[in-house]
Design a protein around this motif. Structure first.
Motif, PDB file in Angstrom:
ATOM      1  N   UNK A 173      53.550  31.755  45.938  1.00 42.43           N
ATOM      2  CA  UNK A 173      52.878  33.085  46.157  1.00 42.43           C
ATOM      3  C   UNK A 173      51.626  32.829  46.821  1.00 42.43           C
ATOM      4  N   UNK A 174      51.142  33.763  47.731  1.00 39.39           N
ATOM      5  CA  UNK A 174      49.982  33.630  48.519  1.00 39.39           C
ATOM      6  C   UNK A 174      49.260  35.234  48.534  1.00 39.39           C
ATOM      7  N   UNK A 175      47.994  35.224  48.947  1.00 37.35           N
ATOM      8  CA  UNK A 175      47.134  36.582  49.177  1.00 37.35           C
ATOM      9  C   UNK A 175      46.811  36.911  47.717  1.00 37.35           C
ATOM     10  N   UNK A 176      46.841  38.268  47.541  1.00 36.66           N
ATOM     11  CA  UNK A 176      46.478  38.886  46.209  1.00 36.66           C
ATOM     12  C   UNK A 176      47.215  38.558  45.235  1.00 36.66           C
ATOM     13  N   UNK A 177      48.545  37.964  45.281  1.00 31.14           N
ATOM     14  CA  UNK A 177      49.411  37.768  44.173  1.00 31.14           C
ATOM     15  C   UNK A 177      49.131  36.393  43.775  1.00 31.14           C
ATOM     16  N   UNK A 178      48.506  35.559  44.502  1.00 37.38           N
ATOM     17  CA  UNK A 178      48.172  34.200  44.257  1.00 37.38           C
ATOM     18  C   UNK A 178      46.751  34.428  43.420  1.00 37.38           C
ATOM     19  N   UNK A 179      45.838  35.315  43.620  1.00 32.81           N
ATOM     20  CA  UNK A 179      44.831  35.513  42.803  1.00 32.81           C
ATOM     21  C   UNK A 179      44.942  36.113  41.613  1.00 32.81           C
ATOM     22  N   UNK A 180      46.109  37.189  41.455  1.00 32.22           N
ATOM     23  CA  UNK A 180      46.618  37.650  40.327  1.00 32.22           C
ATOM     24  C   UNK A 180      47.056  36.822  39.327  1.00 32.22           C
TER      25      UNK A 180
END
Length: 239
Positions: A173-180
């Motif tokens: 995952x990358x972006x917001x999903x990686x943060x989530x």
């Protein structure tokens, strides 16, 4: 994952009664090759396959990690169904009692260790979760002759959070999903620690109650023996 396994082992297969009360007869009659045990075996067999898929091509190929995620998801789903089927159809066996928790810990442990090895997950997170899971399993055996520690709602939430978080880390995952996924894992770690401490408290209380009950039973037996001996002496004296 964190509750008493309900899968099973051994005996001739008599048709079980749905929703019937589990007992010694049910345990002895459940066949090793029942659906609950087969699902547990599938979960065990998925562990090496999952590891190979996750680490294939250096462990950073999004396609192979998607395949690894699918294997992990199947393992988590079978974990839900084998226990339900065993309870509903009286398919509890000795094999299932042993294999079910091993399968649970194996797939989760393999995922955490691989993710830490790849640098995706800090080793301390893997250490905290594995220490809790192994420790609670040993603690269940420590108190099992006194009582069974029931699976709590918090434990079920912990299992769901761990499975969701690890699954998100398995995917590339990358972006917001990686943060989530970071925050989902944080919730999982907190639930892991909190529920672990609660299980320790329950284990200590249950063991104390069990030991107290054993001492009371021993005292009752001693009193009964003394009373019996006194009655015999009185009868002998009268003669």
């Amino acid at each position: 994952m964190t509750g008493v396994p309900a899968s099973a082992a051994g005996g001739s297969g008599t048709k079980p009664v749905r929703g019937g009360k589990l007992g010694t007869t049910a345990v002895n009659q459940a066949s090793l090759w029942n659906i609950a045990n087969i699902l547990t075996m599938v979960r065990l067999l998925l562990v090496p396959g999952f590891v190979m898929l996750l680490l294939h091509n250096g462990g950073y190929d999004p396609a192979w990690r998607s395949f690894a995620w699918a294997a992990f998801a199947v393992a988590m789903i079978t974990d839900l169904f084998d226990g339900h089927l065993a309870r509903a159809y009286n398919l509890v066996t000795d094999f299932g009692k042993i294999a079910d928790p091993i399968a649970d810990k194996a797939i989760m442990g393999a995922a955490l260790i691989c993710l830490s090895y790849l640098g995706d997950l800090p080793w301390w997170v893997t250490g905290v979760i594995l220490f809790r899971e192994i420790g609670i399993t040993l603690m269940r055996f420590w108190v099992i002759r006194h009582a069974v520690i029931p699976a709590s709602r918090g434990g079920k939430m912990k299992t769901l959070a761990q499975g969701t978080a690890v699954g998100m880390y398995v995917l590339a995952l990358t972006g917001p999903l990686a943060t989530m996924r970071f925050w989902v894992m944080a919730v999982a770690v907190v639930l892991t620690v909190v529920t672990g401490l609660d299980y320790v408290r329950q284990a200590v209380v249950l063991r104390r109650k069990g030991l107290a009950a054993e001492r009371a039973a021993a005292a009752d037996r001693a009193s009964g023996v003394s009373a019996s001996a006194g009655a015999s002496d009185s009868a002998e004296a009268e003669r």
